[in-house]
Design a protein around this motif. Structure first.
Motif, PDB file in Angstrom:
ATOM      1  N   ILE A 308      27.468 -10.275  86.572  1.00 59.03           N
ATOM      2  CA  ILE A 308      27.135  -9.399  87.702  1.00 59.03           C
ATOM      3  C   ILE A 308      25.982 -10.058  88.454  1.00 59.03           C
ATOM      4  O   ILE A 308      24.902 -10.243  87.900  1.00 59.03           O
ATOM      5  CB  ILE A 308      26.746  -7.995  87.231  1.00 59.03           C
ATOM      6  CG1 ILE A 308      27.954  -7.315  86.569  1.00 59.03           C
ATOM      7  CG2 ILE A 308      26.248  -7.152  88.406  1.00 59.03           C
ATOM      8  CD1 ILE A 308      27.647  -5.956  85.996  1.00 59.03           C
ATOM      9  N   TRP A 311      23.665  -5.850  92.572  1.00 60.01           N
ATOM     10  CA  TRP A 311      24.097  -4.457  92.662  1.00 60.01           C
ATOM     11  C   TRP A 311      23.244  -3.715  93.669  1.00 60.01           C
ATOM     12  O   TRP A 311      22.085  -4.046  93.895  1.00 60.01           O
ATOM     13  CB  TRP A 311      24.074  -3.767  91.303  1.00 60.01           C
ATOM     14  CG  TRP A 311      22.726  -3.413  90.738  1.00 60.01           C
ATOM     15  CD1 TRP A 311      22.021  -2.265  90.930  1.00 60.01           C
ATOM     16  CD2 TRP A 311      21.927  -4.222  89.857  1.00 60.01           C
ATOM     17  NE1 TRP A 311      20.847  -2.298  90.231  1.00 60.01           N
ATOM     18  CE2 TRP A 311      20.767  -3.477  89.564  1.00 60.01           C
ATOM     19  CE3 TRP A 311      22.088  -5.476  89.289  1.00 60.01           C
ATOM     20  CZ2 TRP A 311      19.756  -3.962  88.717  1.00 60.01           C
ATOM     21  CZ3 TRP A 311      21.093  -5.967  88.452  1.00 60.01           C
ATOM     22  CH2 TRP A 311      19.954  -5.214  88.181  1.00 60.01           C
ATOM     23  N   THR A 313      22.244   0.262  95.118  1.00 56.02           N
ATOM     24  CA  THR A 313      22.229   1.696  94.821  1.00 56.02           C
ATOM     25  C   THR A 313      21.973   2.485  96.097  1.00 56.02           C
ATOM     26  O   THR A 313      21.006   2.199  96.815  1.00 56.02           O
ATOM     27  CB  THR A 313      21.139   2.027  93.788  1.00 56.02           C
ATOM     28  OG1 THR A 313      21.364   1.246  92.614  1.00 56.02           O
ATOM     29  CG2 THR A 313      21.165   3.499  93.425  1.00 56.02           C
ATOM     30  N   THR A 321      27.068   0.294  93.605  1.00 54.10           N
ATOM     31  CA  THR A 321      27.995  -0.797  93.890  1.00 54.10           C
ATOM     32  C   THR A 321      27.498  -2.076  93.233  1.00 54.10           C
ATOM     33  O   THR A 321      26.302  -2.373  93.290  1.00 54.10           O
ATOM     34  CB  THR A 321      28.111  -1.033  95.407  1.00 54.10           C
ATOM     35  OG1 THR A 321      28.438   0.195  96.046  1.00 54.10           O
ATOM     36  CG2 THR A 321      29.178  -2.061  95.715  1.00 54.10           C
ATOM     37  N   TYR A 322      28.399  -2.812  92.616  1.00 52.26           N
ATOM     38  CA  TYR A 322      28.003  -4.105  92.063  1.00 52.26           C
ATOM     39  C   TYR A 322      29.110  -5.129  92.285  1.00 52.26           C
ATOM     40  O   TYR A 322      30.282  -4.794  92.418  1.00 52.26           O
ATOM     41  CB  TYR A 322      27.636  -3.998  90.582  1.00 52.26           C
ATOM     42  CG  TYR A 322      28.751  -3.608  89.641  1.00 52.26           C
ATOM     43  CD1 TYR A 322      29.558  -4.562  89.020  1.00 52.26           C
ATOM     44  CD2 TYR A 322      28.992  -2.269  89.334  1.00 52.26           C
ATOM     45  CE1 TYR A 322      30.564  -4.207  88.144  1.00 52.26           C
ATOM     46  CE2 TYR A 322      29.997  -1.897  88.451  1.00 52.26           C
ATOM     47  CZ  TYR A 322      30.773  -2.875  87.861  1.00 52.26           C
ATOM     48  OH  TYR A 322      31.777  -2.522  86.978  1.00 52.26           O
ATOM     49  N   TRP A 323      28.675  -6.400  92.334  1.00 54.88           N
ATOM     50  CA  TRP A 323      29.573  -7.520  92.538  1.00 54.88           C
ATOM     51  C   TRP A 323      29.650  -8.311  91.242  1.00 54.88           C
ATOM     52  O   TRP A 323      28.624  -8.793  90.724  1.00 54.88           O
ATOM     53  CB  TRP A 323      29.078  -8.423  93.663  1.00 54.88           C
ATOM     54  CG  TRP A 323      29.321  -7.858  95.029  1.00 54.88           C
ATOM     55  CD1 TRP A 323      30.320  -8.161  95.883  1.00 54.88           C
ATOM     56  CD2 TRP A 323      28.527  -6.872  95.704  1.00 54.88           C
ATOM     57  NE1 TRP A 323      30.212  -7.434  97.049  1.00 54.88           N
ATOM     58  CE2 TRP A 323      29.119  -6.628  96.958  1.00 54.88           C
ATOM     59  CE3 TRP A 323      27.373  -6.154  95.352  1.00 54.88           C
ATOM     60  CZ2 TRP A 323      28.597  -5.727  97.871  1.00 54.88           C
ATOM     61  CZ3 TRP A 323      26.851  -5.243  96.256  1.00 54.88           C
ATOM     62  CH2 TRP A 323      27.468  -5.036  97.501  1.00 54.88           C
ATOM     63  N   CYS A 387      34.361  -6.383  93.958  1.00 55.52           N
ATOM     64  CA  CYS A 387      33.363  -5.376  94.318  1.00 55.52           C
ATOM     65  C   CYS A 387      33.774  -4.040  93.704  1.00 55.52           C
ATOM     66  O   CYS A 387      34.904  -3.577  93.898  1.00 55.52           O
ATOM     67  CB  CYS A 387      33.250  -5.252  95.829  1.00 55.52           C
ATOM     68  SG  CYS A 387      31.930  -4.146  96.369  1.00 55.52           S
ATOM     69  N   ASP A 399      21.463   3.283  87.787  1.00 57.61           N
ATOM     70  CA  ASP A 399      20.739   2.127  88.309  1.00 57.61           C
ATOM     71  C   ASP A 399      19.567   1.753  87.402  1.00 57.61           C
ATOM     72  O   ASP A 399      19.337   0.569  87.117  1.00 57.61           O
ATOM     73  CB  ASP A 399      20.225   2.445  89.714  1.00 57.61           C
ATOM     74  CG  ASP A 399      19.272   1.387  90.239  1.00 57.61           C
ATOM     75  OD1 ASP A 399      19.741   0.344  90.699  1.00 57.61           O
ATOM     76  OD2 ASP A 399      18.038   1.607  90.178  1.00 57.61           O
TER      77      ASP A 399
END
Length: 534
Positions: A308, A311, A313, A321-323, A387, A399
């Motif tokens: 990851i 991210w 928030t 959301t995180y990649w 994503c 988070d």
């Protein structure tokens, strides 16, 4: 001699309790429940906060570390964590007048494998292990999660854990007492899932189905033989073996469960991509985020923090959301792309805007993170990532947990937001005075997002990613806080250093029960659902 030892022990207990600043002139009783249904009644002030209740529990339960535990307000199926500065009498009020009982639940919230609480539980390096409150709390929580089916186990694993539980609760196997009838009853009532459900089903069918009666008998014989085999273990040894086995077999051990709405975009560059929103369970653990479908058996996606890279928030919109780097992308692929970009830049070097052969691109020398020369302008991580959007009302807590676990790999112990030295063990308290955790609340505010980037513990965080995400210093941009990591070009995993040519871990399939599968992406998940293979 024994009397002198008891007197000395009592004096030590009294001295320890006197060293704690316990409140006086108390006028309020607070009942705090534990996971096994038992409770502790504490005398507090009417204006006492959750932090003061936790300090009283630390004193009452004789714990050295309570910084990873939290109080939860439970009203029916509605559960939320109580902030340390909240007044308990206000927490216990029922503003809706629903008539439902408001309860306070005490349980762990953050897991830290190398923390003081974990050391107290497993007693590493101690030959003659002794029972203590920390072990009791950890064992009680593990049993609760197994009995409620939150941890996915195979039948063999459930049988082994059930036998260890019997050894801890009932002592050694006694052939005069533990006959097959007793074994069937124990398995159907006190063993973890799925062994308990299977025995129940076999016993219900036994009256009309001879094959089911035979299968129930065989399962009871197998449990009886295994229970007899582990005879001789003390209660403490059985409890520690239970926890160690569960930590080995269950990938969710120590994780926090959230019910979320998930949108998994495996093609974020396509403006026409509109993935479906699916209800899922998200487990936030010390090493990874797990996404589980509500199907039986579930489909599991595992996203280690090492993969990851970023991210975001959005507390006001309840979006996390995180990649995550795609499963098929390796470090070699990223470095190859980096070299291609460098080759393009070398081809354009010397053709700066001024025509004097000095290209401004590439250095960002003023350190403002603007990348004025455009050296990194064409680098887009989205083409290497999926994503993932998670929607939950507890987005701030999610988070904070992710941030705590990522920072734990750099040596910062994860603790409750706002935890002070009163809740920490002595050594950690001294360290925590310089830690970002101590005295800090959950990040994020109204109307803005908080953006985080992986630190040098990520398997792909090399110089390219550090330049890409401006890791020179934390900066303010667009209303959000950008926290970046630092470090050299090596890739760290805890205290281990990986070579530059090391490949990041792919999706793990270790210790997954039969029938439960991992999906590498949402497209694969949808294909598995359509084929019925999930």
């Amino acid at each position: 001699m024994a009397h002198m030892r008891r007197a000395s022990s009592l004096r030590n207990v009294v001295a320890k309790r006197n060293s704690i600043n316990a409140p006086v002139n108390l006028n309020c009783l607070v009942r705090v429940y534990l996971l096994d249904g038992s409770s502790k009644v504490l005398q507090m002030f009417s204006n006492s906060t959750a932090k003061e209740v936790l300090i009283a529990l630390k004193f009452n339960l004789d714990l050295s570390d309570i910084s990873t535990f939290a109080l939860f307000r439970v009203v029916g199926n509605n559960v939320r964590r109580v902030e340390l500065n909240e007044v308990i009498t206000d927490v216990m009020k029922d503003p809706t007048n629903s008539g439902q009982e408001v309860r306070l639940l005490f349980r762990s919230w953050i897991s830290f494998k190398y923390g003081a609480f974990d050391h107290e539980v497993f007693q590493h390096g101690i030959r003659n292990k002794q029972p203590n409150t920390a072990m009791w709390l950890a064992f009680m929580e593990a049993v609760f999660m197994c009995m409620t089916g939150k941890f996915y186990l195979t039948e063999d694993e459930a049988v082994m854990l059930g036998c260890l539980k019997m050894q801890a609760e009932s002592g050694d196997f006694n052939p005069a007492h533990h006959d097959l009838r007793v074994m069937k009853n124990r398995v159907s009532s006190r063993f973890p899932e799925p062994a308990r459900s299977r025995m129940k089903s076999l016993l219900q069918q036994a009256a009309t189905n001879p094959a089911a009666a035979v299968n129930a008998e065989e399962l009871a014989v197998r449990v009886q033989a295994l229970y007899a085999r582990i005879a001789g273990k003390s209660k403490v040894e059985a409890q520690i073996n239970y926890l160690e086995s569960l930590r080995t077999w269950c990938p969710f051990y120590g994780s926090t469960l959230y019910e979320v709405q998930c949108q998994y975009d495996d093609n974020p560059l396509d403006p026409n991509s509109s993935p479906p929103v699916i209800g899922m369970n998200a487990w936030v653990g010390p090493l990874a985020i797990f996404l589980l479908t509500p199907t039986e058996p579930p489909v599991i996606m595992r996203h280690p923090y090492r993969r990851i890279i970023k991210w975001v928030t959005l507390p006001d919109k309840h979006i996390f959301t995180y990649w995550v780097i795609k499963p098929h992308v390796t470090l070699a692929d990223l470095e190859e792309f980096q070299e291609q970009q460098r080759a393009k830049l070398r081809g354009t070097r010397g053709r700066g805007p001024s025509g004097d052969g000095d290209s401004d691109g590439g250095s960002d020398a003023d350190g403002d993170g603007d990348d004025e020369g455009g050296q990194l302008g064409e680098l887009d991580a989205q083409q290497f990532c999926d994503c993932v959007y998670l929607v939950t009302s507890q987005v701030k807590e999610l988070d904070y947990l992710v941030k705590s676990y990522v920072e734990a790999s750099t040596g910062t112990p994860p603790v409750l937001p706002g935890a002070t030295d009163d809740l920490l063990p002595m050594k950690v308290a001294a360290f925590g005075r310089s830690s970002r955790h101590t005295g800090s609340g959950i990040s994020g505010g109204d109307g803005g997002g908080e953006e985080h980037f992986g630190d040098d513990t990520a398997a792909v965080t090399n110089s390219w990613f550090r330049n890409m995400y401006k890791a020179d210093a934390p900066t303010k941009k667009g209303g959000g806080t950008h926290a970046t990591g630092s470090g050299g070009g090596q890739h760290r995993r805890g205290s281990a250093v990986l070579a530059d040519d090391a490949k990041p871990d792919e999706i793990s399939v270790h210790n997954i029960p039969m029938g439960v599968k991992y999906a590498a992406s949402m497209s694969e998940l949808k294909r598995m659902a359509e084929d019925g293979s999930g």
